[in-house]
Design a protein around this motif. Sequence first.
Motif, short mmCIF file in Angstrom:
data_model
loop_
_atom_site.label_atom_id
_atom_site.label_comp_id
_atom_site.label_asym_id
_atom_site.label_seq_id
_atom_site.Cartn_x
_atom_site.Cartn_y
_atom_site.Cartn_z
N THR A 127 0.84 -1.20 0.00
CA THR A 127 0.00 0.00 0.00
C THR A 127 0.87 1.25 0.00
OG1 THR A 127 -0.13 -0.18 2.41
CG2 THR A 127 -1.96 -1.10 1.13
N TYR A 128 0.37 2.30 -0.63
CA TYR A 128 1.17 3.51 -0.88
C TYR A 128 0.35 4.76 -0.54
CZ TYR A 128 2.70 7.47 -3.79
OH TYR A 128 3.04 8.73 -4.23
N ALA A 129 1.07 5.78 -0.07
CA ALA A 129 0.48 7.11 0.08
C ALA A 129 1.59 8.13 -0.06
CB ALA A 129 -0.22 7.26 1.42
N MET A 130 1.22 9.31 -0.47
CA MET A 130 2.15 10.43 -0.47
C MET A 130 1.56 11.50 0.46
SD MET A 130 3.62 12.84 -3.52
CE MET A 130 5.05 13.87 -3.18
N LEU A 141 1.52 24.19 -7.54
CA LEU A 141 0.56 23.15 -7.19
C LEU A 141 0.25 23.18 -5.69
CD1 LEU A 141 1.95 20.09 -9.20
CD2 LEU A 141 0.19 21.71 -9.91
N THR A 142 -0.98 22.87 -5.35
CA THR A 142 -1.32 22.73 -3.93
C THR A 142 -0.81 21.38 -3.43
OG1 THR A 142 -3.44 21.65 -4.37
CG2 THR A 142 -3.42 24.07 -4.32
N SER A 143 -0.89 21.16 -2.13
CA SER A 143 -0.46 19.88 -1.55
C SER A 143 -1.25 18.74 -2.15
CB SER A 143 -0.63 19.91 -0.03
OG SER A 143 0.18 20.90 0.55
N GLU A 144 -2.57 18.89 -2.24
CA GLU A 144 -3.41 17.83 -2.80
C GLU A 144 -3.08 17.56 -4.26
OE1 GLU A 144 -8.15 16.87 -3.56
OE2 GLU A 144 -7.55 18.46 -2.15
N GLN A 145 -2.81 18.61 -5.02
CA GLN A 145 -2.47 18.44 -6.43
C GLN A 145 -1.13 17.73 -6.60
OE1 GLN A 145 -2.75 22.56 -7.56
NE2 GLN A 145 -4.81 22.31 -8.45
N ILE A 146 -0.18 18.01 -5.72
CA ILE A 146 1.12 17.32 -5.75
C ILE A 146 0.92 15.83 -5.52
CG2 ILE A 146 3.35 17.06 -4.60
CD1 ILE A 146 3.20 20.08 -3.95
N GLU A 147 0.12 15.48 -4.50
CA GLU A 147 -0.12 14.07 -4.18
C GLU A 147 -0.81 13.35 -5.34
OE1 GLU A 147 -0.67 14.92 0.63
OE2 GLU A 147 -2.38 14.30 -0.60
N ARG A 148 -1.79 14.01 -5.93
CA ARG A 148 -2.50 13.41 -7.06
C ARG A 148 -1.56 13.23 -8.25
NH1 ARG A 148 -6.30 16.98 -7.65
NH2 ARG A 148 -7.70 15.96 -6.18
N HIS A 149 -0.69 14.22 -8.50
CA HIS A 149 0.23 14.15 -9.63
C HIS A 149 1.13 12.93 -9.54
CE1 HIS A 149 3.17 15.47 -12.65
NE2 HIS A 149 4.11 15.15 -11.75
N ASP A 164 -3.58 3.83 -0.28
CA ASP A 164 -4.21 3.78 1.04
C ASP A 164 -3.78 5.03 1.79
OD1 ASP A 164 -5.06 3.35 3.63
OD2 ASP A 164 -4.51 1.23 3.66
N LEU A 165 -4.63 6.02 1.82
CA LEU A 165 -4.24 7.31 2.37
C LEU A 165 -4.13 7.32 3.89
CD1 LEU A 165 -6.34 9.71 0.10
CD2 LEU A 165 -3.95 9.00 -0.15
N ARG A 166 -4.68 6.32 4.54
CA ARG A 166 -4.69 6.35 6.01
C ARG A 166 -3.68 5.39 6.64
NH1 ARG A 166 -10.63 6.27 8.46
NH2 ARG A 166 -9.39 6.93 10.26
N HIS A 167 -3.46 4.22 6.02
CA HIS A 167 -2.62 3.21 6.68
C HIS A 167 -1.59 2.62 5.72
CE1 HIS A 167 -5.40 3.44 10.02
NE2 HIS A 167 -6.42 3.14 9.22
N ASN A 169 1.78 1.40 3.99
CA ASN A 169 3.06 0.87 4.47
C ASN A 169 4.25 1.52 3.78
OD1 ASN A 169 2.06 -1.10 6.34
ND2 ASN A 169 1.38 -2.31 4.59
N LEU A 170 4.03 2.11 2.62
CA LEU A 170 5.07 2.85 1.92
C LEU A 170 4.58 4.28 1.77
CD1 LEU A 170 7.64 3.26 0.29
CD2 LEU A 170 6.47 2.31 -1.71
N VAL A 171 5.26 5.18 2.46
CA VAL A 171 4.85 6.58 2.46
C VAL A 171 6.00 7.43 1.91
CG1 VAL A 171 4.09 8.53 3.86
CG2 VAL A 171 3.33 6.22 4.43
N MET A 172 5.69 8.21 0.89
CA MET A 172 6.64 9.19 0.35
C MET A 172 6.21 10.56 0.85
SD MET A 172 7.82 9.77 -3.61
CE MET A 172 6.18 10.22 -4.22
N GLU A 173 7.16 11.30 1.43
CA GLU A 173 6.84 12.61 2.00
C GLU A 173 7.59 13.71 1.26
OE1 GLU A 173 5.93 12.76 6.38
OE2 GLU A 173 7.34 11.08 6.38
N LEU A 174 6.90 14.83 1.08
CA LEU A 174 7.51 15.98 0.40
C LEU A 174 7.11 17.25 1.12
CD1 LEU A 174 9.07 17.14 -2.10
CD2 LEU A 174 6.81 17.37 -3.20
#
Length: 449
Positions: A127-130, A141-149, A164-167, A169-174
């Motif tokens: 599972t992934y989220a940014m 870009l807004t924060s949401e637009q960056i994540e969607r991009h 999986d935006l809430r849980h 296992n692989l999270v990329m942060e910017l």
Amino acid sequence: MSAWQPYLPYNALLCRYNEIATKGRNRRLFEEHLAEGLQRALGGVGQLDFRFPHGRIFALPKVPKSVFTPADLDLLRQKAHLVPGLVSVSPGFLLNPDMEEIEDAVLQHFPTVYAAFRACMPPLALTYAMRARRSDKSFPLTSEQIERHFAELLLPERPELRLDLRHANLVMELEVRSRQAFLSFERIAGAGGLPPGTGGRVLALLSGGFDSPVACHQMMRRGCMVDFITFHSSPYTPPAYLTKVCTLVRKLNECQRRGRLVAVNLLPAQLAIRDHCRSRHRTVLYRRFMVRIAALVAKDFNAMALVTGDNLGQVASQTLPNMAAINDAAPIMVLRPLLTYDKLDTLAIAERIGTYAISVEPIPDSCTVFAPDDPATAVELKAILDDEASLDIPSLLKACLSGACIINVDSMRQHDYLKIHPHADDLPETPASQNDHVQPTTGEHDEMA
């Protein structure tokens, strides 16, 4: 922290804090203490170049070093949780706040991270989220637009990787700021709280057990510099006891500037208590002598309070009536950070900070010497004072301090305490029970070599 993280040539660390953000005009002082603690914990990395943009601390390797090595990152993962004041730290890439440069960095490094992640995770855990944070409102870009991009850029080529935006296992942060952006794939937990040196100095009564080292660590997390005093009963307690306490102090000092250790032989007081006082009161009487002696040392060390590992109801000396009787002999504040802790919670902290494996070694301490079979659990102060009336308390305090020493915990060299602090045996002529406050002396004392 994730064990699966691959090596990437990170060029910066992003250090996050929490309570420091509430400090207003004093914030920079707290930030500098936190930076000092991180540098001390990561001494093997070499000198770090710290930068203090609002609300964050960046740490970069100093020139000529440009990136962190695999050994540097291993050390960071081992030590970050020991740094008071640090909530979390992320190794990552410090970039220009330019979308094209950010995208190039993601495309260059995400495949390596994902390959390592996929190799050690079961399919359902892929599972992934940014999480993007844009504090520079001029960024296009807004924060949401960056994540969607980036979701649209990365996920179609990896159909097994689920969003999986809430849980995730692989999270990329910017983080995108006006002068820099920071990209990371890993967040390592710190100790939290406040950095040592910001909350004053205390003197901890340290034994070889589980509780008192954890109490010391908890005080460090509240910004205190901690010095240590321990009591032995030589020759009834073995030399290995002091070796064990020195090992504990070395471990605890990884979290702060080097705290001093004083060792005091309590045997003169214990023999007098054994011979002249009721056996059921011995434990409380021992503790009253300990806090009297510790208060004298605290005065010399400019400490504002004593610290113990007491836990309410755990043993006979730690009931409310008995702690009240012990407090009566203390001319300064006594702090008990573990008072309401569950024992399992204390043991879990001991495991995390590295003191459990030291404390578990069974070596007798002063509390076991002449210990009564039926210790009183609810003493009356009047009965304790009646027992003490048969003791020459000032002379016994002098006798205990005459054998006290400051121990260099690295070399194990011992230095006569009274030669360094000769006024420490200027004691009251009557038993201390009136709670006359000991005022801290001014000035710091250099650590003995």
